[in-house]
Design an enzyme around this catalytic site. Sequence first.
Site, mmCIF file in Angstrom:
data_model
loop_
_atom_site.group_PDB
_atom_site.id
_atom_site.type_symbol
_atom_site.label_atom_id
_atom_site.label_comp_id
_atom_site.label_asym_id
_atom_site.label_seq_id
_atom_site.Cartn_x
_atom_site.Cartn_y
_atom_site.Cartn_z
ATOM 1 N N SER A 102 -8.717 -15.940 -98.353
ATOM 2 C CA SER A 102 -8.266 -17.513 -98.585
ATOM 3 C C SER A 102 -8.010 -17.489 -99.442
ATOM 4 O O SER A 102 -8.515 -16.408 -100.534
ATOM 5 C CB SER A 102 -8.062 -18.486 -98.176
ATOM 6 O OG SER A 102 -9.503 -18.903 -99.184
ATOM 7 N N SER A 104 -7.705 -19.998 -102.155
ATOM 8 C CA SER A 104 -9.010 -20.843 -102.588
ATOM 9 C C SER A 104 -9.198 -20.712 -104.228
ATOM 10 O O SER A 104 -9.432 -21.723 -104.850
ATOM 11 C CB SER A 104 -9.636 -22.239 -101.881
ATOM 12 O OG SER A 104 -10.658 -21.155 -101.525
ATOM 13 N N LYS A 159 -17.037 -21.482 -102.526
ATOM 14 C CA LYS A 159 -16.877 -22.649 -103.542
ATOM 15 C C LYS A 159 -17.565 -21.860 -104.670
ATOM 16 O O LYS A 159 -17.991 -21.127 -104.495
ATOM 17 C CB LYS A 159 -16.596 -23.629 -103.192
ATOM 18 C CG LYS A 159 -15.701 -23.907 -101.820
ATOM 19 C CD LYS A 159 -14.482 -23.617 -101.880
ATOM 20 C CE LYS A 159 -13.569 -23.794 -100.552
ATOM 21 N NZ LYS A 159 -12.243 -23.473 -100.609
ATOM 22 N N SER A 264 -7.720 -25.642 -102.423
ATOM 23 C CA SER A 264 -8.724 -25.555 -102.140
ATOM 24 C C SER A 264 -8.959 -26.965 -101.437
ATOM 25 O O SER A 264 -9.075 -27.623 -101.997
ATOM 26 C CB SER A 264 -9.469 -25.280 -103.488
ATOM 27 O OG SER A 264 -10.283 -25.420 -103.021
#
Length: 299
Positions: A102, A104, A159, A264
Site C-alpha cells: 500500500s 501508506s 509504519k 494511512s
Amino acid sequence: MNFALILFVLVVITGIAWVADKLVFARQRRSSAALALAEFDAQRQHRQAVSGPSDLDRSRAKLAEEKLRQPWWLEYSASFFPVILAVFVLRSFVVEPFKIPSGSMIPTLLIGDFILVNKYNYGIRLPVVNKKIMDIGEPQRGDVMVFRYPKDESLDYIKRVIGVPGDVVRYENKKLTINGKPAEYKQLPDYLDEERLAYSKHYLETLPGGVQHGILNDSDRPAFIAGADPDFPFRDNCTYNQLGLTCKVPEGHYFVMGDNRDNSLDSRYWGFVPDKNIVGRAFMIWMNLGNFGRVGSFK
C-alpha cells in the site's frame, strides 16, 4: 496464510526424514548392498564365463548404486532438509523479506518495493509464536517497523515509530509534538503520487532527537481524526478533538504512523502496537521491478 508455520512444519517433516535416513534407512541400504555384492562376488567365477572383467565391474558398480540409492520420497524430503532449515533460521532470526502492498509509507516506501527486515534488532523471538526470548534492543522513534496488525494478527503492517513507552504524542493541525517538543518541518516541492494521480504537500520532518524523513499531507483533508475505533486497548490514554489527538503511550506499546499522513490507517485510528506483535526493523529496499534505482537503504 502463516508462512512461518508452513516453513516450520516443513523443517520438522524433512528433519525427521533426514535423521531417520542417517540412523536407520542408510544402514539398511548399506547392509542390503553388502549382501547383494557378496552374492555377486560369490558367483563371479561363473559370470566370467559369459562376461568379460570390465562388464562384471560395471554390473557390480550398478548393483551397488541401485542398492544404496534412496527411495524417491526419502531423496526429496531428506535432501531438502538442510536448505529448508537454513531458510527457516535465516528468515526467523536474521532477516525477512516483505513486499510493500500500500501507499501508506510514501514517500519513504512505494507500492511494489521489496524490503528487508532485521529480525534481531528488537530482540530474539521464537518463530511462529513470536515470543521474545532475548532482549537486544528496543524500537526507537523514527524507526520503520514491521509488526502484526493488532486487530488481525494474520496481517503484517509497516509504519514509522513515533512514540515509545511513556511518550506523550500530540498530533494537531497535522503537526507532531512529542513530550512537549515540537517536530520541525521544512517544506519541499509538492509530491506527485502516481497511484492517485494527485499532488500532496511534501515536508522534511525532523523528530525530537534528530531523525529526519519525508512526509506527505493533503491540504484538502481535515485535521481531525474521523473513524477512529472507540474501543481499542488503552483507548482512555487518547484524547480526540477538532485539531487532532493527544495520546500517552502505555508501557510495552508503541505509537506508529504512516509517512503518507492523510492516507494511512495507523495508531490514530486503531491504537497502540504491543511489543509482542513486533516483527522487526525495516532497513533496505532490495528490489523494485519498476524502478531499480530505488534499491538501497532508507531512513
